[in-house]
Scaffold this active site. Structure first.
Site: not given
Ligand code: PLP
Length: 394
Positions: A185, A213, A244
Site C-alpha cells: 500500500s 490494493h 478501496k
Molecule cells: C494491505 C491492507 N490490508 C488490509 C487493510 C485494512 O482494510 P480496511 O480499511 O478495510 O480495514 C488495508 C487498509 O489500508 C491494507 O492496506
C-alpha cells in the site's frame, strides 16, 4: 489523573506538529460532491488520497442498491452473526465472492483489518509459525500478535529469503502460514507471487495473499495479482477489503479449504463484533457485479495512473514504483514532507502524508492514489500543484 506514560510518545509527535501549525491527521472534508472532489477549509480540493480507485462510492447502481436495502432491512444488524444470526445478504455476498474468485467458500468480516486479524488468528496459534513480509500492513502484524504464534519476518518481496527461513523450520515448515500482499500500500510495488507460490509448493505450506490494493484492477477479471500472475488456484486464502475498489466498508477471505466454515467460528474478530449493515452488503454486492465487467474503468484507471506517474517523473520526483494506482513521492525528510503536504492542500490537492514507522525504509512520503473517476484535467492539476513546490524534491 496522572498522565498515561504510554501516550507520551504520541503526544510528543502531536505537539511537534502543532508547533509547526500543521495537523495532517485532523483534516475535515466539509462536503464531498464526487469521488474526486471535496471542500476542505472552505477550499475546493481534488482528492488524490482516497483509495477510491474505481470511484464507485458515487456509482448510481450501488447507491440505489444501498437505498433499497436501507428501506427494506433497516440501518444496522445490531450484533454479530453468531449472536443475532446472518441476514440473507451476508451469505449471498459470501457466495458472490466465492464465485468471483472461483474458490470453494468465503467469509465476510466487518473490515479488511478484521479479515486479517480473524484469518491469521484462526489459522495459527501458540506453537505455530507465521512467516510475513517485513513490509506487511499493520493488520497482518496485529493478526500475528492476536494469534500468539511465532512470527518470522522475511525480507520484503524476497522469496529466496523466505525459502531460507522456511528451511530452518525443518519439518514444521509445512504448517507455517505464509502471508504476503499483492500490491504494497505505501509504495504500490507488487509481490513476485509466482516465486512465492514456488516456495509454498516446495514446503507444502499454506499461503495467504492480501489483495487489498489489487482487487478490481489487476488481472483479467480484476481478481488481483494472484490472477495476473496466473497463480490464483494455488493461493490458499485470498484476503481483501471492500474499502478501496468496492467503495464501501468490510473485508473478506476466500479459500478452497474444507474448513472455511469452521474458520469463522474460530475467529474472534468475526464472532465478537457486529456484522455489516444491509445497505453496505447490498452496495458491495452491486459493486462486485460492476467490477466483473469494469474493463473500461480499469483502462481509465491505468491511463490516469500512467499520466500522473509520467507528470511527476518529468518534474524530477523520486517515485516508489512503476506506474500503478498508488503513486508515492519519496521524501527523506519528515519536516519537508509535512510542509510539502500542507503546500499541496493549500493549492487544492489532498494526498496522504505517510511517515515512519508506517512507511518502509524510514522514508517519509506523499502517497497519491489515482482514481478512474479523475479527469485528465484533474491529474494535470495535481501535477501543477506538485510543480509549484519550491522546496527540496527528495
Ligand atoms: C494491505 C491492507 N490490508 C488490509 C487493510 C485494512 O482494510 P480496511 O480499511 O478495510 O480495514 C488495508 C487498509 O489500508 C491494507 O492496506
Amino acid at each position: 489523573m496522572k498522565e498515561n506514560p504510554r501516550l507520551q510518545a504520541v503526544q510528543a509527535v502531536r505537539q511537534e506538529l502543532s508547533a509547526i501549525g500543521i495537523d495532517p491527521f485532523g483534516v475535515r472534508i466539509e462536503r464531498i460532491p464526487s469521488p474526486t472532489e471535496g471542500l476542505i477549509d472552505g477550499r475546493p480540493t481534488i482528492l488524490a488520497g482516497t483509495n477510491n480507485y474505481l470511484g464507485l462510492t458515487f456509482d448510481p447502481d450501488c447507491i440505489a442498491a444501498a437505498r433499497d436495502a436501507l428501506e427494506t432491512a433497516g440501518t444496522g444488524t445490531t450484533g454479530s452473526r453468531m449472536a443475532n444470526g446472518s441476514y440473507a445478504g451476508h451469505r449471498e455476498l459470501e457466495l458472490d465472492l466465492a464465485r468471483y474468485f472461483s474458490k470453494r467458500d468465503a467469509i465476510v468480516f466487518s473490515t479488511g483489518y478484521q479479515a486479517n486479524l480473524g484469518m491469521i488468528s484462526a489459522l495459527a496459534g501458540p506453537g505455530d509459525t507465521v512467516m510475513i513480509d517485513a513490509d506487511s500492513h499493520a493488520s497482518i502484524y496485529d493478526g500475528c500478535r492476536l494469534s500468539g504464534a511465532n512470527t518470522i519476518r522475511f525480507r520484503h518481496n524476497d522469496p529466496a529469503d523466505l525459502a531460507k527461513r522456511m528451511r530452518r523450520l525443518g519439518a514444521d515448515a509445512a504448517q507455517a502460514l505464509i502471508v504476503v500482499e499483492g500490491v504494497y500500500s505505501m509504495l504500490g510495488d507488487r509481490a513476485p507471487l509466482r516465486e512465492f507460490v514456488d516456495v509454498k509448493n516446495e514446503f507444502g505450506a499454506p499461503l495467504m495473499v492480501d489483495e487489498a490494493h489489487s482487487l478490481g484492477v489487476l488481472g483479467e477479471q480484476g481478481r488481483g495479482v494472484s490472477e495476473e500472475a496466473g497463480v490464483l488456484a494455488e493461493v490458499d486464502y485470498v484476503v481483501g477489503t471492500f474499502s478501496k475498489r468496492l467503495g464501501n466498508t468490510g473485508g473478506f477471505c476466500v479459500g478452497d479449504s474444507a474448513d472455511m466454515d469452521v474458520l469463522r467460528y474460530a475467529s474472534r474478530p468475526y464472532v465478537f463484533t457486529a456484522s455489516l449493515p444491509p445497505a453496505t452488503i447490498a452496495a458491495t454486492r452491486q459493486a462486485l457485479r460492476t467490477l466483473a465487467g469494469a474493463d473500461a474503468l480499469r483502462q481509465r484507471l491505468r491511463d490516469n495512473a500512467a499520466r500522473l506517474h509520467a507528470g511527476l517523473d518529468a518534474l524530477g520526483f523520486r517515485l516508489g514504483a512503476p506506474p500503478n494506482a498508488v503513486v508515492a513521492v519519496l521524501l527523506g525528510d519528515k519536516l519537508q514532507a509535512l510542509k510539502f503536504w500542507d503546500h499541496l492542500l493549500k493549492h487544492g490537492v489532498y494526498v496522504n502524508l505517510m511517515m515512519p514507522p508506517a512507511t518502509p525504509g524510514g522514508e517519509s512520503l506523499l502517497r497519491c492514489s489515482v482514481s478512474a473517476a479523475h479527469t485528465p484535467a484533474q491529474i494535470d492539476a495535481i501535477c501543477a500543484a506538485f510543480a509549484s513546490w519550491t522546496g527540496a524534491k527528495a
